[in-house]
Design an enzyme around this catalytic site. Sequence first.
Site, PDB file in Angstrom:
ATOM      1  N   ARG A 116       2.449   2.228  -7.325  1.00 37.43           N
ATOM      2  CA  ARG A 116       2.651   1.066  -6.464  1.00 37.43           C
ATOM      3  C   ARG A 116       1.538   0.033  -6.628  1.00 37.43           C
ATOM      4  NH1 ARG A 116       6.155   2.109  -1.896  1.00 37.43           N
ATOM      5  NH2 ARG A 116       5.003   0.566  -0.710  1.00 37.43           N
ATOM      6  N   TRP A 164      -3.876  -1.784  -1.277  1.00 36.44           N
ATOM      7  CA  TRP A 164      -3.770  -2.980  -2.125  1.00 36.44           C
ATOM      8  C   TRP A 164      -4.251  -4.123  -1.250  1.00 36.44           C
ATOM      9  CZ3 TRP A 164      -1.430  -7.779  -2.329  1.00 36.44           C
ATOM     10  CH2 TRP A 164      -1.307  -8.375  -3.591  1.00 36.44           C
ATOM     11  N   ASN A 166       0.285  -0.299   6.223  1.00 38.73           N
ATOM     12  CA  ASN A 166       0.800  -1.110   5.130  1.00 38.73           C
ATOM     13  C   ASN A 166       1.420  -2.351   5.745  1.00 38.73           C
ATOM     14  OD1 ASN A 166       1.866  -2.144   2.793  1.00 38.73           O
ATOM     15  ND2 ASN A 166       3.525  -0.653   2.627  1.00 38.73           N
ATOM     16  N   GLY A 167       1.040  -3.540   5.262  1.00 38.02           N
ATOM     17  CA  GLY A 167       1.581  -4.774   5.802  1.00 38.02           C
ATOM     18  C   GLY A 167       0.479  -5.766   6.121  1.00 38.02           C
ATOM     19  N   LYS A 226       4.105  -2.289  -7.321  1.00 39.84           N
ATOM     20  CA  LYS A 226       5.505  -2.103  -7.711  1.00 39.84           C
ATOM     21  C   LYS A 226       6.449  -2.723  -6.698  1.00 39.84           C
ATOM     22  CE  LYS A 226       8.896  -0.513 -10.173  1.00 39.84           C
ATOM     23  NZ  LYS A 226       9.230  -1.157 -11.451  1.00 39.84           N
ATOM     24  N   CYS A 271       0.841  -1.184   0.000  1.00 41.58           N
ATOM     25  CA  CYS A 271       0.000   0.000   0.000  1.00 41.58           C
ATOM     26  C   CYS A 271       0.883   1.243   0.000  1.00 41.58           C
ATOM     27  CB  CYS A 271      -0.894   0.013   1.238  1.00 41.58           C
ATOM     28  SG  CYS A 271      -1.778  -1.530   1.531  1.00 41.58           S
ATOM     29  N   LYS A 294       6.590 -10.070 -18.812  1.00 41.57           N
ATOM     30  CA  LYS A 294       6.128  -8.739 -19.185  1.00 41.57           C
ATOM     31  C   LYS A 294       4.746  -8.808 -19.827  1.00 41.57           C
ATOM     32  CE  LYS A 294       8.281  -6.598 -17.248  1.00 41.57           C
ATOM     33  NZ  LYS A 294       9.170  -7.428 -16.537  1.00 41.57           N
ATOM     34  N   GLU A 333      11.662 -13.495 -19.105  1.00 40.65           N
ATOM     35  CA  GLU A 333      11.322 -12.108 -18.807  1.00 40.65           C
ATOM     36  C   GLU A 333      10.303 -11.562 -19.803  1.00 40.65           C
ATOM     37  OE1 GLU A 333      11.388  -8.245 -17.089  1.00 40.65           O
ATOM     38  OE2 GLU A 333      11.636 -10.300 -16.381  1.00 40.65           O
ATOM     39  N   GLU A 363       2.141  -9.626 -17.155  1.00 34.27           N
ATOM     40  CA  GLU A 363       1.940  -8.554 -16.184  1.00 34.27           C
ATOM     41  C   GLU A 363       0.998  -7.468 -16.688  1.00 34.27           C
ATOM     42  OE1 GLU A 363       5.838  -7.915 -13.432  1.00 34.27           O
ATOM     43  OE2 GLU A 363       6.107  -7.530 -15.568  1.00 34.27           O
ATOM     44  N   HIS A 415       9.793 -31.864 -25.000  1.00 36.73           N
ATOM     45  CA  HIS A 415       9.581 -32.669 -23.806  1.00 36.73           C
ATOM     46  C   HIS A 415       8.255 -32.342 -23.124  1.00 36.73           C
ATOM     47  CE1 HIS A 415      13.571 -34.368 -24.087  1.00 36.73           C
ATOM     48  NE2 HIS A 415      14.061 -33.148 -24.256  1.00 36.73           N
TER      49      HIS A 415
END
Length: 620
Positions: free
Chosen positions: A27, A74, A100-101, A615, A2, A497, A493, A500, A516
């Site tokens: 964030r 969040w 936050n947490g 973030k 948050c 992307k 990566e 996300e 395989h």
Amino acid sequence: MCGIVGYVGFRSAPEFLLEGLRRLEYRGYDSAGIAIQNNGEIGIRKRKGQVKELSQLVTANPLDGTTGIGHTRWATHGETTDLNSHPHVGGNGEIVIVHNGVIENYAKLKEQLQTIGYVFRTTTDSEVIAHMVCHKWLEQIKLGGDPDSSETCLKAVEASLNEFKGTYGIGVLFREFTNLLIAARVGSPMVIGVGKDEYFLASDASPLVGYTDEVIYLSDNELAVMRPEGLELHHRDSGKQQPSIHVLDQVANDLDLGHYDHYMLKEIFEQPEALENCMRGRIDDDAATAKFGGLDLDPQQLRQVDRVVLTACGTSWHAGLVGEYLLEEFARMPTEVEYASELRYRNPPMTQNTMVFAITQSGETADTLAALRECKRKGHQSLAICNVVGSTIARESDGGIFLHAGPEIGVASTKAFTSQVTALTLLAIHLGRLRGLSYPAGTRMLSRLRDMPAVMEQTLRCHEQVQAVADKYYGFDNFLYLGRLYNFPAALEGALKLKEISYIHAEGYPAAEMKHGPIALVDEKTPSVFVIPKGGIYPKVMSNLEEVKARKGPVIAIACEGDTRVKEMADDVIYVPEVDDFLQPMVTSVPLQLLAYHIALLRGCNVDRPRNLAKSVTVE
């Protein structure tokens, strides 16, 4: 995860708080709110949705005052609703907090507080903090504490924090105490801005830019009591502390979009400069090596290292995988890459001569921080590769390497990835020259690396090619990303992307592993993105590409300029400059970043603030 802001001083608190929350939007969040203390009352405005909607609410129902706190949530506990939005009220309005947490023992504490009469109005864990602070404050008054004393308020917060298990960064207001703001942290970052007759509070430095250039980074178990006339810093165990003031190295321009439409695009195009900044002052041509001022280990100590562990999460883990290849090839050092979320709970056999590097953009990632602490606890030399000066990991590590990439605002990391790979390349050269890497080889590698900012500028010219490919493929719902050796991490990566920011299902694999199992996924509706620049293993990857084409899978190739063979085989080709194998991930990652960006735009996604993501992941 948050965002928190706070203010006490002489300015209009609502104005600063709303601007601060806007700066924290990157964030990730689902709701926002502010609380303003004024003349024995605390006014609250909060709602789910974006900060602009909160701003409209405040405009329609104004608040006035010079002390306040704000929050972007969040969700971890409880649905996204107006009621669950922060700030939260304790008791009958005596206390208001932002948090936050995660409070891990909130259920037990909630039951205890309900038993003695506290009424819970939300389904969050954070409301427990508000009621507990109120309960402890009233207890202090019963014991003779002065309700008009900041000392009573401090003792109430301290007593409350002793009850909590988990992580928190909190800001606390008291209805009966004008011009007082208390902050505390365990595991969640908090930074205080120091002004003249005013103090600012935030969960990272971005809201403070332009208001002050002096900051105090709270450490775990520290509490700050802020009033316009001064600040007191206390530690849970050792009492009053002398604040350590740092210079904030960001400027307002760092947060501007400039002529770009999104932070992600801006940061993709900042990569040439970021690489140059990462290398600046770190190349020693006379000794054909890289040099670092922050490792805090002399050459003899480094020669005694017999194993390296790189630990990270997400994009940083992918950079670490490139680092594994670099360190093993050029420094001949056994290297392992560990997910920090797994390493923190494992007990792998590690010798005393094992060196640990925590790789992180923010320096606040909860899992990476916990893994670093666990390795330090066991006596291992634990260093960091980090972008944010003053972050918790940067401060708690035994030494390390700063990226100097500048603020990264977009949730999807771009320039941090290529900067991390650059730092790891320098590290591999540095350690290699202490072992078996020859002078000519070191000279050649440094020469090639020094050229990379210009090469990245050239790579960015693929932008229009990528746009055309995105126009063709944005309607597909599944992608495969394939590469080998140094380009396998680049494929991982690239897939991350796309996931996300466009919410498309994408998977990355070593190209040879297709046969395989994953090749069963190949069909006309599943494009495969092959990362296939020139190199020693090029013919093998080409064979893998042909296997996909034989099954009618569409193929997008990331290939070197002038490669006519791949053009004959692939449906679409995006060309990049040809570089040495060990530098290829920096180059090939650029079109993959741009491809994800443009596909996300075409699908109507919020590129800078993708759903469900934050973030800086400061909760487990």
